[in-house]
Design a protein around this motif. Structure first.
Motif, mmCIF file in Angstrom:
data_model
loop_
_atom_site.group_PDB
_atom_site.id
_atom_site.type_symbol
_atom_site.label_atom_id
_atom_site.label_comp_id
_atom_site.label_asym_id
_atom_site.label_seq_id
_atom_site.Cartn_x
_atom_site.Cartn_y
_atom_site.Cartn_z
ATOM 1 N N ASP A 13 -8.725 -6.231 4.928
ATOM 2 C CA ASP A 13 -10.291 -5.893 5.202
ATOM 3 C C ASP A 13 -11.070 -5.288 3.960
ATOM 4 O OD1 ASP A 13 -9.795 -6.638 7.689
ATOM 5 O OD2 ASP A 13 -9.717 -4.379 8.662
ATOM 6 N N ASP B 285 -4.765 -3.475 13.849
ATOM 7 C CA ASP B 285 -4.850 -5.069 13.853
ATOM 8 C C ASP B 285 -4.160 -5.636 12.628
ATOM 9 O OD1 ASP B 285 -6.967 -3.710 12.541
ATOM 10 O OD2 ASP B 285 -8.062 -5.583 12.348
ATOM 11 N N HIS B 286 -3.589 -4.989 11.841
ATOM 12 C CA HIS B 286 -2.907 -5.488 10.628
ATOM 13 C C HIS B 286 -1.545 -4.940 10.443
ATOM 14 C CE1 HIS B 286 -6.613 -6.784 8.438
ATOM 15 N NE2 HIS B 286 -7.201 -5.781 9.151
ATOM 16 N N HIS C 237 -3.404 -2.632 4.922
ATOM 17 C CA HIS C 237 -3.675 -1.255 5.209
ATOM 18 C C HIS C 237 -3.074 -1.225 6.642
ATOM 19 C CE1 HIS C 237 -6.980 -3.756 6.850
ATOM 20 N NE2 HIS C 237 -7.372 -2.670 7.687
ATOM 21 N N HIS D 296 -10.126 -13.211 10.412
ATOM 22 C CA HIS D 296 -10.709 -11.891 10.754
ATOM 23 C C HIS D 296 -11.952 -11.730 11.249
ATOM 24 C CE1 HIS D 296 -11.063 -7.510 10.574
ATOM 25 N NE2 HIS D 296 -9.701 -7.438 10.643
HETATM 26 ZN ZN LIG Z 1 -8.875 -5.503 10.486
#
Ligand SMILES: [Zn+2]
Ligand SMILES: [Zn+2]
Length: 208
Positions: free
Chosen positions: A121, A22-23, A18, A175
């Motif tokens: 996530d 942070d990804h 996604h 994570h």
């Molecule tokens: Zn994340």
């Protein structure tokens, strides 16, 4: 990557779960570096994401223009479909995750029969259990400790429940938000999932 003997030039396939920063924040530096004049990239790069990934890339192009466009190499930006994606020796499957509308998790099957699944996530959902059915390793997010759950994310005991129900052979948790440092994540997960639990660390290599 350099510490494990790889450079950004070695990447062939990028699978994004996604578009939260942070990804996905590494995408722009990778595309920009691929244009460095001394050794521009020539081999193809395939970037795959969930629904809306192409429109996200168009927005990046609006922002950065030619700095992220490929000239010396073929760049494919692809939204994964419900059908399997065959990439060289890999068979890749995806399903939507319970996080944001565009988020997906992946199951990757290797030629030697080994398999892995990764949630990105997610909250607890049947889709990640289905994707991870009997995989050799399941990589799950574990953002918050038990008792501090946030919607759209997992805790150690919920991750353990998914691992148990998917019958994965190993569970790798990753994570972690900083608050996880105040808890014993393994002892919250292991009463639920009896298999091997690994806490992910940078540079970790896992043999399946
Ligand atoms: Zn994340
Ligand atoms: Zn996210």
């Amino acid at each position: 990557m350099l510490q494990v003997g790889l450079t950004y030039r070695d990447l062939d396939l990028l699978l994004y779960t996604h578009i939260h920063p942070d990804h996905i924040s590494d995408l722009v530096p990778i595309l920009f570096a691929s244009k460095y004049a001394d050794q521009p990239r020539e081999k193809e790069l395939l970037c795959v994401g969930g629904p809306g990934f192409q429109s996200y890339f168009e927005k990046l192009k609006n922002l950065y223009g030619s700095w992220v466009e490929s000239q010396s190499y073929p760049l494919t930006i692809k939204e994964i479909s419900r059908k399997e994606l065959v990439y060289r020796d890999l068979r890749i499957f995806s399903k939507p995750m319970a996080h944001i509308a565009e988020s997906v998790g992946y199951r990757i099957e290797f030629k030697d029969g080994k398999s892995m699944a990764i949630s990105g996530d997610t909250d607890y959902c049947q889709n990640i259990i289905d994707l991870a059915s009997e995989v050799d390793i399941l990589v799950l997010e574990c953002s918050f400790p038990d008792g501090k759950k946030v919607e759209g994310h997992l805790t150690p005991s919920l991750a353990g429940r998914i691992a148990l129900e998917s019958q994965c052979k190993k569970l790798l948790l990753t994570h972690f938000y900083p608050i996880c440092d105040q808890s014993d994540v393994v002892s919250q997960c292991s009463p639920v999932y009896p298999g091997e639990i690994i806490l992910g660390e940078d540079l970790m290599r896992v043999v399946l």
